[in-house]
Scaffold this motif. Structure first.
Motif, PDB file in Angstrom:
ATOM      1  N   HIS A 381       0.682  -1.280   0.034  1.00  0.00           N
ATOM      2  CA  HIS A 381      -0.094   0.074  -0.135  1.00  0.00           C
ATOM      3  C   HIS A 381       0.883   1.448  -0.004  1.00  0.00           C
ATOM      4  N   SER A 382       1.766   1.309   0.791  1.00  0.00           N
ATOM      5  CA  SER A 382       2.745   2.333   1.045  1.00  0.00           C
ATOM      6  C   SER A 382       3.378   2.722  -0.187  1.00  0.00           C
ATOM      7  N   THR A 383       4.007   1.599  -0.719  1.00  0.00           N
ATOM      8  CA  THR A 383       4.745   1.990  -2.100  1.00  0.00           C
ATOM      9  C   THR A 383       4.001   2.405  -3.270  1.00  0.00           C
ATOM     10  N   ILE A 384       2.673   1.720  -3.371  1.00  0.00           N
ATOM     11  CA  ILE A 384       1.757   2.466  -4.417  1.00  0.00           C
ATOM     12  C   ILE A 384       1.477   3.880  -4.168  1.00  0.00           C
ATOM     13  N   LEU A 385       1.141   4.221  -3.003  1.00  0.00           N
ATOM     14  CA  LEU A 385       0.984   5.619  -2.621  1.00  0.00           C
ATOM     15  C   LEU A 385       1.859   6.505  -2.846  1.00  0.00           C
ATOM     16  N   PHE A 386       3.080   6.052  -2.539  1.00  0.00           N
ATOM     17  CA  PHE A 386       4.258   7.005  -3.025  1.00  0.00           C
ATOM     18  C   PHE A 386       4.354   7.090  -4.146  1.00  0.00           C
ATOM     19  N   LEU A 387       4.355   6.130  -5.250  1.00  0.00           N
ATOM     20  CA  LEU A 387       4.267   6.073  -6.498  1.00  0.00           C
ATOM     21  C   LEU A 387       3.231   7.330  -7.011  1.00  0.00           C
ATOM     22  N   LEU A 388       1.823   7.125  -6.564  1.00  0.00           N
ATOM     23  CA  LEU A 388       1.024   8.236  -6.830  1.00  0.00           C
ATOM     24  C   LEU A 388       1.241   9.385  -6.586  1.00  0.00           C
ATOM     25  N   ASP A 389       2.001   9.796  -5.383  1.00  0.00           N
ATOM     26  CA  ASP A 389       2.402  11.057  -5.209  1.00  0.00           C
ATOM     27  C   ASP A 389       3.427  11.515  -6.235  1.00  0.00           C
ATOM     28  N   HIS A 390       4.203  10.988  -6.596  1.00  0.00           N
ATOM     29  CA  HIS A 390       5.202  11.425  -7.548  1.00  0.00           C
ATOM     30  C   HIS A 390       5.190  11.137  -9.062  1.00  0.00           C
ATOM     31  N   CYS A 391       4.390  10.173  -9.154  1.00  0.00           N
ATOM     32  CA  CYS A 391       4.062  10.256 -10.708  1.00  0.00           C
ATOM     33  C   CYS A 391       2.863  10.849 -11.011  1.00  0.00           C
ATOM     34  N   VAL A 392       2.988  12.246 -11.273  1.00  0.00           N
ATOM     35  CA  VAL A 392       1.899  13.335 -11.334  1.00  0.00           C
ATOM     36  C   VAL A 392       1.301  12.990 -12.614  1.00  0.00           C
ATOM     37  N   SER A 393       1.940  12.582 -13.813  1.00  0.00           N
ATOM     38  CA  SER A 393       1.178  12.456 -14.948  1.00  0.00           C
ATOM     39  C   SER A 393       0.535  10.887 -14.951  1.00  0.00           C
ATOM     40  N   LEU A 394       0.448  10.172 -14.165  1.00  0.00           N
ATOM     41  CA  LEU A 394      -0.077   8.755 -14.374  1.00  0.00           C
ATOM     42  C   LEU A 394      -1.518   8.825 -14.622  1.00  0.00           C
ATOM     43  N   ARG A 395      -2.022   8.231 -15.467  1.00  0.00           N
ATOM     44  CA  ARG A 395      -3.475   8.194 -15.777  1.00  0.00           C
ATOM     45  C   ARG A 395      -3.899   6.912 -15.865  1.00  0.00           C
ATOM     46  N   ARG A 396      -3.190   5.925 -16.041  1.00  0.00           N
ATOM     47  CA  ARG A 396      -3.766   4.474 -16.127  1.00  0.00           C
ATOM     48  C   ARG A 396      -2.901   3.607 -14.783  1.00  0.00           C
ATOM     49  N   MET A 397      -3.535   2.771 -13.982  1.00  0.00           N
ATOM     50  CA  MET A 397      -2.803   1.968 -13.228  1.00  0.00           C
ATOM     51  C   MET A 397      -3.438   0.561 -13.065  1.00  0.00           C
ATOM     52  N   SER A 398      -2.882  -0.500 -13.575  1.00  0.00           N
ATOM     53  CA  SER A 398      -3.072  -1.826 -13.527  1.00  0.00           C
ATOM     54  C   SER A 398      -2.480  -2.612 -12.315  1.00  0.00           C
ATOM     55  N   LEU A 399      -3.228  -3.008 -11.407  1.00  0.00           N
ATOM     56  CA  LEU A 399      -2.653  -4.017 -10.373  1.00  0.00           C
ATOM     57  C   LEU A 399      -3.196  -5.347 -10.635  1.00  0.00           C
ATOM     58  N   LEU A 400      -2.418  -6.626 -10.869  1.00  0.00           N
ATOM     59  CA  LEU A 400      -2.762  -7.668 -10.916  1.00  0.00           C
ATOM     60  C   LEU A 400      -2.203  -8.199  -9.697  1.00  0.00           C
ATOM     61  N   VAL A 401      -3.080  -8.944  -8.890  1.00  0.00           N
ATOM     62  CA  VAL A 401      -2.942  -9.590  -7.504  1.00  0.00           C
ATOM     63  C   VAL A 401      -2.529 -11.088  -7.719  1.00  0.00           C
ATOM     64  N   HIS A 402      -1.874 -11.608  -7.297  1.00  0.00           N
ATOM     65  CA  HIS A 402      -1.673 -13.466  -7.293  1.00  0.00           C
ATOM     66  C   HIS A 402      -2.918 -14.034  -6.837  1.00  0.00           C
ATOM     67  N   CYS A 403      -3.510 -15.133  -7.274  1.00  0.00           N
ATOM     68  CA  CYS A 403      -4.796 -15.710  -7.266  1.00  0.00           C
ATOM     69  C   CYS A 403      -4.865 -16.217  -5.764  1.00  0.00           C
ATOM     70  N   ASP A 404      -3.836 -16.296  -5.202  1.00  0.00           N
ATOM     71  CA  ASP A 404      -3.540 -17.195  -3.639  1.00  0.00           C
ATOM     72  C   ASP A 404      -4.020 -16.039  -2.588  1.00  0.00           C
ATOM     73  N   VAL A 405      -3.902 -14.713  -2.962  1.00  0.00           N
ATOM     74  CA  VAL A 405      -4.188 -13.848  -1.915  1.00  0.00           C
ATOM     75  C   VAL A 405      -5.530 -13.865  -1.400  1.00  0.00           C
ATOM     76  N   VAL A 406      -5.597 -13.721  -0.022  1.00  0.00           N
ATOM     77  CA  VAL A 406      -7.132 -13.622   0.266  1.00  0.00           C
ATOM     78  C   VAL A 406      -7.836 -12.449   0.003  1.00  0.00           C
ATOM     79  N   SER A 407      -9.095 -12.546  -0.273  1.00  0.00           N
ATOM     80  CA  SER A 407      -9.744 -11.739  -1.003  1.00  0.00           C
ATOM     81  C   SER A 407     -10.005 -10.468  -0.070  1.00  0.00           C
ATOM     82  N   LYS A 408     -10.018 -10.374   1.247  1.00  0.00           N
ATOM     83  CA  LYS A 408     -10.340  -9.345   2.054  1.00  0.00           C
ATOM     84  C   LYS A 408      -8.992  -8.493   1.906  1.00  0.00           C
TER      85      LYS A 408
END
Length: 446
Positions: A381-408
């Motif tokens: 979470h913290s790493t993503i928020l850091f990138l969002l703060d400094h990549c000011v031109s970011l318009r699209r973000m695709s996050l693919l989560v491993h299928c074994d991760v708990v849904s919550k």
């Protein structure tokens, strides 16, 4: 069927992969019966069930080669031939087949039985041999094909041991695929000499190579996956636009492709990698057990706008500079970045130690895709928020989560990201090793 226009029926029949099935049904319809001989392609593949039946007396099964010759005799003109053994048969080991040859399809005697009559108009030829019967039989199929099928434009050969003796230059051939082939041409000298006008070349798992050198002036696209570890690899292709090269750790790797715009490079080590400046390169995928070394040895990529970075080994020490900083400095005009799971974990480690620092290049990023394991959800979470703060031109973000991760855990990440930057176009999905990504666009995962 009889009510359809003949041209439409012929078009439909030409798209059916099982040509034998078409001819078995031809007597069901007058139209089908009259049009079937006008089909210009012959496609016949031996299934696992057919193979088993052929080896189970007293079941009567027409030998595969005989069935193919009969099929071919019913066609007026042959422009394309595709024969082979279906993949499920390939990796299996069968007993008592050493003396059999009904599925040895690169057999010279078999080729001489049908190719002379079919070769007059033949433009495309694909043969997928049965490795159990072909691996110990050296074939001169290339010599026979090059001498008879002079109008051939496309040639695909798979699962065979091929000789280049008496190979004749093929001036019309523009596409060549050799897949899981043992080739008696250790430096590819004969391939370069006899296929000078290739536009497309696929060398996938070709063994027997020692110091392979590709020198093809007309080549446009190339996929080269080496199954062994040659001491030296060279690619010289001034017209090449797309190259996918995967090899282990050659003592020397030289790439001279000044026109290339797409490059997919996978190396265990980059110590011996050398390349000329890529003045036209736009899209780049780098994969290595030492990704930092490969990026550092890569010539400055000012024209590169789309990068995918894949680390093949887990991080043992936090690198400096960070993987992101190194990518941005090497490819200063990059606007789209994809980070595989291992590479993303490296970046998380850099963030946790403070070595992931803001830099000017972050402002140019407009699109990012990341493969996540969420082994430490808070750090992700913290790493993503850091990138969002400094990549000011970011318009699209695709996050693919491993299928074994708990849904919550995944849902928590989704909620945090959307709330923090609602103006970003978010894409969500799942990933699993060896499988296609599952993407849910602008929607919830669950």
């Amino acid at each position: 069927m009889d009510e359809l226009p003949n041209s439409l029926v012929l078009e439909i029949l030409s798209r059916v992969r099982d040509s034998a099935g078409v001819f078995r049904c031809r007597h069901l319809s007058k139209t089908l019966n009259s049009i079937a001989p006008e089909i210009r392609s012959a496609d016949l593949y031996c299934s696992y069930n057919r193979y088993v039946k052929s080896r189970s007396p007293p079941v009567a099964v027409t030998p595969f080669k005989e069935a193919f010759r009969k099929l071919l005799s019913q066609l007026n003109v042959v422009e394309a031939v595709s024969i082979g053994v279906e993949k499920p048969l390939g990796p299996n080991t069968y007993n008592d087949v050493e003396d059999e040859d009904d599925l040895f399809l690169t057999d010279v005697d078999f080729l001489k039985e049908w190719l002379p009559e079919a070769s007059a108009d033949l433009r495309s030829l694909s043969i997928s041999d049965f490795w159990v019967q072909s691996c110990w039989r050296r074939s001169d199929a290339l010599s026979i094909i090059s001498s008879l099928a002079v109008k051939l434009v496309r040639l695909d050969l798979r699962n065979a041991w091929l000789s280049v003796d008496n190979l004749i230059p093929m001036a019309n051939l523009t596409s060549l695929t050799l897949e899981f082939i043992r080739l008696d041409d250790e430096n590819l000298n004969r391939l370069n000499e006899c296929f000078p006008y290739l536009h497309e070349l696929n060398l996938i798992g070709v063994g027997g190579l020692k110091e392979p050198y590709l020198h093809l002036l007309q080549l446009k696209t190339c996929q080269w996956l080496l199954s062994n570890a040659p001491t030296s690899i060279s690619v010289t292709a001034p017209s090449l636009q797309s190259l996918s090269l995967k090899c282990v750790d050659p003592h020397r790797l030289l790439i001279e492709t000044p026109s290339i715009s797409m490059l997919n490079l996978s190396l265990e080590s980059a110590a011996n990698f050398r390349a000329q400046e890529f003045g036209c390169l736009r899209k780049l995928r780098l994969e290595s057990a030492n990704l930092h070394s490969l990026i550092c040895r890569f010539p400055s990529g000012k024209t590169v706008t789309d990068v995918t970075a894949v680390s093949l080994k887990p991080l043992t020490a936090v690198p400096r500079p960070s993987i992101l900083g190194l990518l941005l400095s090497t490819f200063p005009n990059m606007c789209s970045l994809t980070l595989a799971a291992g590479t993303w974990l490296e970046m998380e480690s850099c963030f946790s130690t403070g070595s992931l620092e803001p830099c000017e290049g972050m402002k140019a990023l407009r699109e990012m895709k990341a493969y996540l394991t969420l082994s430490d959800a808070d750090l992700t979470h913290s790493t993503i928020l850091f990138l969002l703060d400094h990549c000011v031109s970011l318009r699209r973000m695709s996050l693919l989560v491993h299928c074994d991760v708990v849904s919550k855990v995944t849902q928590s990440l989704v909620s945090i990201c959307r709330a923090y930057k609602p103006e970003v176009s978010w894409r969500w999905g799942l990933w699993k090793e060896g499988s296609e990504d599952i993407r849910i666009e602008e929607g919830d995962l669950y």
